[in-house]
Design a protein around this motif. Structure first.
Motif, short mmCIF file in Angstrom:
data_model
loop_
_atom_site.label_atom_id
_atom_site.label_comp_id
_atom_site.label_asym_id
_atom_site.label_seq_id
_atom_site.Cartn_x
_atom_site.Cartn_y
_atom_site.Cartn_z
N LEU A 196 29.70 42.78 38.22
CA LEU A 196 30.26 41.87 37.22
C LEU A 196 29.94 40.43 37.59
CD1 LEU A 196 33.80 43.51 37.01
CD2 LEU A 196 32.03 43.70 35.27
N GLN A 197 29.81 39.58 36.58
CA GLN A 197 29.57 38.16 36.84
C GLN A 197 30.87 37.39 37.01
OE1 GLN A 197 26.95 36.79 33.74
NE2 GLN A 197 25.15 37.42 34.88
N SER A 198 31.99 38.01 36.66
CA SER A 198 33.30 37.41 36.90
C SER A 198 34.29 38.53 37.14
CB SER A 198 33.75 36.56 35.69
OG SER A 198 33.94 37.38 34.56
N PHE A 199 35.40 38.17 37.79
CA PHE A 199 36.38 39.19 38.13
C PHE A 199 37.25 39.47 36.91
CE2 PHE A 199 40.38 40.68 40.11
CZ PHE A 199 39.86 41.81 40.70
N ASN A 200 36.81 40.42 36.08
CA ASN A 200 37.48 40.75 34.83
C ASN A 200 37.79 42.24 34.82
OD1 ASN A 200 38.44 40.96 32.25
ND2 ASN A 200 36.49 40.57 31.23
N LEU A 201 39.02 42.60 35.22
CA LEU A 201 39.38 44.01 35.29
C LEU A 201 39.48 44.65 33.92
CD1 LEU A 201 42.06 44.30 38.12
CD2 LEU A 201 39.67 44.95 38.18
N ALA A 202 39.73 43.85 32.88
CA ALA A 202 39.82 44.41 31.54
C ALA A 202 38.50 45.04 31.11
CB ALA A 202 40.23 43.33 30.54
N ALA A 203 37.39 44.59 31.71
CA ALA A 203 36.08 45.14 31.35
C ALA A 203 35.92 46.58 31.81
CB ALA A 203 34.97 44.28 31.95
N ILE A 204 36.80 47.05 32.72
CA ILE A 204 36.73 48.45 33.16
C ILE A 204 38.04 49.17 32.84
CG2 ILE A 204 34.98 48.22 34.94
CD1 ILE A 204 37.18 47.79 36.97
N GLY A 205 38.81 48.61 31.89
CA GLY A 205 40.00 49.28 31.39
C GLY A 205 41.20 49.22 32.31
N MET A 206 41.26 48.21 33.19
CA MET A 206 42.37 48.13 34.14
C MET A 206 43.13 46.83 33.96
SD MET A 206 40.47 49.59 37.55
CE MET A 206 42.00 49.68 38.48
N LYS A 207 44.38 46.81 34.44
CA LYS A 207 45.20 45.61 34.39
C LYS A 207 44.96 44.77 35.64
CE LYS A 207 48.90 47.70 31.64
NZ LYS A 207 50.35 48.02 31.57
N ALA A 208 45.00 43.46 35.44
CA ALA A 208 44.74 42.54 36.56
C ALA A 208 46.01 42.30 37.35
CB ALA A 208 44.18 41.22 36.03
N ASP A 209 46.42 43.27 38.16
CA ASP A 209 47.58 43.08 39.04
C ASP A 209 47.22 43.54 40.44
OD1 ASP A 209 48.09 45.99 39.28
OD2 ASP A 209 48.75 45.82 37.20
#
Length: 566
Positions: A354-367
């Motif tokens: 990934l080019q940025s830390f975006n957990l939503a892009a893999i269906g996960m919550k950022a916690d």
């Protein structure tokens, strides 16, 4: 209110009602005296009967019909309520016991998963420490070995008239001082010395990732070194697990260590993403099949990996199509999250860049809890591409290290940030990536140059002192070509940027007809390569260039063959 107390009260009421129901007579009584010869005989009959006409002293006693009926109804109601409550309590107790067993099973499974996580973290720490110790043990032998190879590579033509060896530094023939046993530490353009200890830690981190059964996220801006790091991990993973099933979904038709030749690289098409979605569904199908296996059958499962390259841009394209088929019904994010959360025990994992830390892009919550389910790796680098464009990609890495959700302890964050600031000028000067990982313990380190693991990434080398005349002379000696070497012009100096064409021609000619050859044995088998190249990594770079030109083929066992029709 306590249902047991209600049940007992209803039962007591039923007993009392039963007592009233059996007491006394239902009908009333008529008592009279019937005259006889000897006097008067006492008799009684139900009050609904007529006494004889001659009866004397008739009196009536009322019956207990009302109380008996009331007692009977109370008894029936009490016993009915108590029985109903008893049946309900029995069912509740059975459910309670069942739920208790389920809860105990859940707790045991939870404890098992925690124990597995702790064991995996411990194994990773052991691997990191073992790798660091092995690298530190081998480090003292590296420079003497390089010096020995350089001394073997010197030919008789590199000596001057007095028989003394010539230096090949700066393309200026000079007498080598005998008192110089080894070369000084390599320095960058601004004089910064490469940190070998940090590179040792960096390689230990990568070795830990190769053996990990968690999904891995590689995060970094353009030019940070994600694809090169990915190529290294894939190469080592295939060497360690030759029977692993690996697929890749990407925006570019890269080779991914030979996966393209196996038909396992899916090129994403934004106009028709169905093939990419089928690839995700295939991996999730393996995961779903394995999770249904009994626990005893889930040991020693063959590794399955799905590489999601350039995933941020692919996911954005899928997001734009989320209300259209087949994206709408694919539920691809749910499937990816399933694999990341639960795929470790089933040996089914993702490798996502990934080019940025975006957990939503893999269906996960950022916690913080979500981040414990995968290996998080951040990369930053400074590079200049072939068009002269400068890429400086330290921003994302700096933000990740300073994020309190990734590194909770403030003191630990401060130490990591200080290490990052110390390594940044070294990385920038030498164009070496900095790696940050949340693998226990969290670390920041420098990576060595791994570009030769990715085809097409080998850099043009500056061969100081190796003039075309000198290389032609070596070629003529190797192949017994009876052509006189052109005379050297005394004092002439030249800086030659060599494109490896001569070395590649030697490699193709010498190994023609020899079949499959181990890449790391090429230099020892061909003396010309020993003289024309510095190490096996340089030979690997030449082979990668020939693979791109479709003049050489390689296989999964780290072998090459110049006979491309084989």
């Amino acid at each position: 209110m306590n249902p047991k107390l209600i049940m007992l009260s209803a039962m007591a009421l039923g007993v009392i009602g039963s007592a009233f129901g059996v007491q006394g007579s239902f009908d009333g009584k008529l008592y009279y005296c019937l005259p006889v010869e000897s006097g008067c005989e006492q008799r009684s009959i139900p009050d609904w009967m007529q006494p004889p006409t001659e009866a004397l002293n008739v009196r009536r006693t009322p019956g207990a019909a009302g109380w008996k009926l009331l007692g009977s109804f109370v008894s029936l109601a009490g016993f009915g309520v108590s029985m109903t409550l008893a049946r309900s309590l029995s069912e509740m107790e059975s459910k309670k016991q069942k739920y208790s067993q389920v809860w105990e099973g859940v707790n045991l499974q939870k404890l098992k998963l925690e124990a597995q996580a702790e064991l995996e973290a411990f194994n990773q720490q052991v691997m990191l420490l073992a790798a660091e110790q092995s690298y530190s043990v081998l480090a003292p032998y590296q420079e003497p070995l390089e010096a020995e190879v350089v001394s073997e590579a010197q030919s008789p033509d590199t000596k001057n008239a007095s028989g003394e060896p010539l230096s090949i530094e700066n393309n200026n023939p000079q007498t080598v001082e005998p008192s110089t046993p080894s070369s000084p530490p390599s320095e960058g353009l601004s004089g910064t010395v490469l940190n070998k200890d940090s590179e040792t830690i960096g390689m230990a981190i990568l070795d830990g990732l190769v053996g990990s059964r968690r999904s891995t996220l590689l995060v970094g801006s353009t030019g940070a070194g994600k694809s090169v790091t990915e190529a290294y991990l894939l190469s080592k993973f295939q060497q360690r697990y030759p029977n692993a099933e690996i697929w890749a979904i990407a925006q570019k038709n890269d080779s991914f260590g030979g996966l393209d030749k196996k038909g396992r690289v899916i090129l994403f098409d934004a106009l028709d993403p169905s093939e990419a979605l089928r690839g995700i569904d295939h991996i999730h199908g393996i995961y779903d099949k394995r999770r249904r296996l009994p626990e005893s059958a889930r040991t020693d499962l063959n590794p399955v990996r799905l590489i999601l390259a350039d995933w941020l841009s692919i996911n954005q394209a899928l997001e734009e199509l989320k209300n259209e088929e087949p994206v709408k019904s694919s539920k691809y994010l749910t499937k990816l999250a399933d694999i990341i959360y639960n795929g470790r025990e089933l040996n089914v994992c993702l490798v996502v860049d990934l080019q940025s830390f975006n957990l939503a892009a893999i269906g996960m919550k950022a916690d913080r809890n979500s981040r414990k389910n995968f290996n998080l790796v951040g990369l930053g680098n400074y590079s200049v591409d072939e068009f002269g464009s400068i890429n400086e990609s330290y921003g994302v890495l700096s933000n990740m290290i300073g994020n309190k959700d990734m590194v909770a302890d403030e003191d630990e964050r401060s130490v990591l940030l200080a290490t990052f600031k110390e390594l940044k000028p070294i990385s920038k000067d030498n164009q070496r990536p900095i790696i940050f990982t949340t693998l226990e313990p969290s670390r920041v380190a420098l990576l060595p140059d791994l570009r030769h693991y990715k085809p097409g990434q080998s850099v043009r080398m500056k061969l100081e002192g190796y003039t075309p005349e000198y290389l032609n002379r070596i070629l003529s000696l190797e192949f017994d070509i009876d052509t006189p070497a052109p005379p050297e012009v005394p004092g002439e100096t030249a800086e030659v940027i060599h494109d490896n064409a001569q070395a590649k021609e030697v490699l193709r000619s010498w190994f023609a007809g020899k079949g499959w050859v181990k890449i790391n044995r090429a230099r020892t088998m061909c003396k010309s390569l020993l003289k024309l190249t510095k190490d096996s990594d340089e030979v690997r770079s030449l082979i990668n260039e020939l693979v791109q030109e479709e003049l050489v083929i390689v296989n999964e066992t780290d072998e090459f063959n110049v006979d491309v029709t084989s």
